[in-house]
Design a protein around this motif. Structure first.
Motif: not given
Lengths: 97, 409, 113, 139
Positions: A9, C4, C7-10, C21, C23, C52-55
């Motif tokens: 990412q 994309n 990303l964010g999968h538990r 999550g 990241a 959880r945070s994607t950025r």
């Protein structure tokens, strides 16, 4: 044994794509295709707009990602606008003075 | 010798390029209403723009990546899009104001309505972008913009009570009929005028256009740290002229003609000629910069080929964006909206869009992947964070203050 | 699978507890890129974040002004490295691991290169 | 004389609806004074041969337009008490004087009749002072 570490990412997503041949900017990395079933799992391709760039085309990952674009249609929209609008204006092909 | 000439040229360009329609109008307006009681904001703004221009210049020189490229990369497509929409709209609004400013300067000189000058001004902007080399357009209009130094000379000629001006500058509060709300509102406007986002987009994209490398770091820093503060002094002298002439006379500035009046009082017809050419150069130069910046922001967010370092047909989408923006600007101005009012709003909206522009620069200027060993030291980070906090406060307070004060009425 | 989407999968550990999550994905480049063709960028593991945070703004690598870094880390909670061989199964929205929460290495301990 | 009436109005009391009108009157007067004083400054510069007629016309045109808007906006106010009515009348008449003087200058400059414009200087001066008085009625 361990090589250079990259984060998918952080280092790939939303990076600028550059054509290795002429240094032109050819898009952003919108997504990354991962092949998780392979052994070992690998990055399979980069996605930019509608175009899939196979991982084998990646030449360098720096502050931008350099790729070899042979045969990829990354300039579709740019070419369309070029042929239908910009080329009709005089001086479009000239370097500035 | 050649190097010295280059550095001098860079500094002069930075001074002339610093002042645009936003600085002209806002500084005169504030000087007329508050005297020098808001002068300190110009100082705060100049330090801020130096700080962030230096960081973005360093990032460009070390990594070749301009600002909006990084904004998308660091904020992601969604927050990045928000930053893009905000920055683009503000830059477009500024472009409208600048083209209006060019037309108003011609109207003052000729008496022919600005509505007729405006399409010509937009066409001229496009032609220059289409045909003229980047470094040449930057230098020509930057140097011509230096004529605005006439405001500084006019201030001396008007023979103000310097002690009183200085005294005003140290009293950080509203005066006369003004309240704290209008004081704060115009503070934000001045801040936005000094730190307008397009200045950083243009500066960093210009670094790519001129192919900066690590070796250009010194020149880049000299231009920023000498040129911008001197540009700030120019802003202050515009404010000073208004404070000396308009504040005692109870005149509020609402037209570009009024902005020029102090120079008329000081130097008569010659002064007016000089100030009109200076205003033309400053607004025309800024119109070029904002038009290019409209293209830079969108192209860099999307990864398109951009810039004047390639032929127009190789960056076709970038050039189409610029053409569309110029057409939009002309159409907006044709509704007979007052360009000075557009300017007043544009500087406040600029202040609102700033935090999203500056956060990614601050982060990347700390990242060795981009800048190698040239990362921010603790002092620059402390000041950078302080400014980020300041920008956030100004950004959040702008809309409520705009409503409370009825846009500074 | 697209990045994309991942990303964010538990992330659920062997005991069924939620760790956080996904990241980021840690990649290792073992050889030069163009030459090694498809096999150049190997998936080495996942980066798991407690909240959880994607950025991450790149903050999992601890660059940036001290104060900002602390603020981001306070929000993220723990940041761990989950080696790929401990990933058991990836289904819609979840990643199951064979390891237990307190066995994970904090990302800070990992070499950057 | 105008000043005397205004002082009387001011001293007569500070009711709430009166206060609102007074605030508005003061604000209006300050805005109007700005245009009147700009016009005066422009004519003075012309008189001293320090300004071309073209930009001078432009500046006076702008001042006249802005002054017209200000005056129109005040005349739509609704005075609800007798005192308000008196203030309303007074301010309207002061504004009318100001508009008349600035318009006279605009017409004179349009005809390149510098002498006629200069004859308005006294009226502009007076009008500016009257407006300043009203402007001090409220914050």
């Amino acid at each position: 044994m361990s090589g250079r570490v990259l984060h998918a990412q952080l280092h790939l997503l939303d990076r600028q794509l550059i054509d290795r041949a002429d240094g032109h900017l050819v898009g952003k990395v919108d997504d990354v295709e991962l092949d998780l079933d392979a052994d070992p799992p690998v990055v399979a391709a980069l996605i930019s707009g509608r175009v899939e760039i196979p991982a084998g085309r990646i030449a360098e990952v720096e502050s931008a990602v350099t790729i070899s674009t042979d045969g990829l249609d990354l300039d579709y929209y740019d070419n369309w606008i070029e042929h239908h609008i910009i080329d009709k204006i005089p001086g479009a092909g000239d370097a500035t003075e | 010798m050649k190097k010295l000439l280059g550095v001098t040229l860079g500094i002069l360009t930075a001074i002339g390029g610093f002042v645009d329609i936003g600085d002209l109008v806002t500084n005169a307006l504030v000087g007329a209403r508050f005297g020098m009681h808001l002068a300190w904001i110009v100082l705060v703004g100049v330090i801020g723009i130096c700080l962030y221009a230096e960081m973005s210049g360093r990032v460009v020189a070390m990594s070749g990546r301009p600002v909006f490229d990084l904004i998308r990369e660091r904020l992601g497509p969604r927050t990045g899009l928000l930053a893009l929409v905000a920055s683009f709209l503000v830059t477009l609004l500024t472009l409208i104001a600048e083209i209006g400013g060019v037309a108003l300067a011609f109207e003052l000189a000729s008496g022919v309505s600005y509505l007729l000058w405006m399409p010509l001004a937009a066409l001229a902007v496009w032609l220059v972008i289409w045909r003229v080399k980047f470094s040449r357009l930057e230098q020509a209009f930057g140097l011509l913009g230096l004529l605005l130094i006439v405001f500084a000379v006019a201030l001396f000629k008007l023979g103000p009570d310097w002690g009183q001006l200085l005294h005003q500058a140290t009293q950080l509060h509203p005066i006369g009929h003004e309240g704290w709300a209008t004081y704060a509102y115009y503070g934000i406007a001045l801040f936005g005028a000094a730190m307008t986002p397009y200045e950083v987009f243009f500066f960093s994209s210009g670094g790519v256009e001129e192919k900066w490398t690590r070796r250009d770091l010194g020149t880049e820093r000299t231009n920023v740290f000498i040129g911008f503060p001197l540009g700030g002094l120019l802003s202050l002298s515009i404010m000073g002229c208004a404070a000396v002439l308009f504040l005692p006379a109870g005149i509020q500035v609402g037209t570009l003609g009024q902005v020029a009046l102090p120079v008329v009082v000081a130097f008569g017809k010659i002064g007016l000629a000089v100030v009109l050419i200076g205003m033309f150069a400053a607004t025309f130069g800024a119109a070029l910069e904002t038009a290019l910046s409209c293209g830079y922001t969108i192209a860099q967010y999307r990864g398109w080929q951009w810039g004047k370092f390639v032929r127009p047909r190789e960056a076709s989408r970038f050039h189409v964006v610029i053409i569309v923006c110029l057409v939009l600007a002309v159409l907006t101005l044709l509704t007979a909206v007052d360009p000075v009012k557009v300017t007043e709003y544009s500087v406040v909206f600029a202040a609102m869009a700033l935090p999203l522009t500056y956060l990614p620069i601050l982060i990347v200027a700390n990242d060795p992947d981009y800048v190698g060993r040239e990362t921010n030291g603790p002092v620059r980070n402390a000041v950078g964070l302080f400014y980020l906090a300041l920008l956030t406060i100004a950004s959040v307070a702008a809309i409520p203050l705009m409503i409370i004060t009825k846009a500074g009425a | 699978m697209r990045l994309n989407e991942l990303l964010g999968h538990r992330v659920i550990d062997a005991d069924g507890n939620e760790l956080g999550g996904v990241a980021d994905v840690r990649l290792v480049q073992d050889g030069p890129l163009l030459v090694s063709m498809q096999r150049a960028l190997r998936v080495d593991g996942l980066i798991v974040v407690e909240n959880r945070s994607t950025r991450l703004f790149g903050y999992e690598r601890h660059v940036g002004p001290e104060l900002l870094r602390r603020l981001v880390h306070a929000r993220l909670g723990g940041v761990w490295y989950l080696p790929w061989h401990e990933v058991d199964e990836i289904t819609a929205g979840t990643v199951t691991t064979t390891s237990r929460g307190n066995d994970l290495r904090p990302l800070e301990d990992m070499a950057r290169y | 004389m105008a000043v005397g009436v205004l002082a009387a109005v001011l001293l007569a009391g500070c009711g709430d609806p009166d206060q609102k009108l007074r605030d508005n009157a003061a604000q209006t007067a300050r805005t109007a004074a700005s245009d009147v004083n700009t016009t005066r400054l422009v004519v003075e510069q012309l008189q001293a041969h320090r300004l071309w007629i073209q930009p001078a016309r432009r500046m006076v045109d702008d001042a006249e337009k802005s002054l017209g808007t200000t005056a129109d906006s005040f005349s739509t106010q609704q005075p609800s008490t007798e005192q308000s009515a008196r203030l309303y009348e007074q301010v309207n008449s002061t504004l009318d004087d100001a508009v008349a003087a600035v318009t006279a200058v605009r017409i004179a400059l349009g005809n390149s009749d510098l002498a006629a414009a200069e004859r308005q200087l006294a009226a502009l001066q007076l009008s500016g002072e009257d407006l300043d008085q009203v402007g001090e009625l409220a914050k």
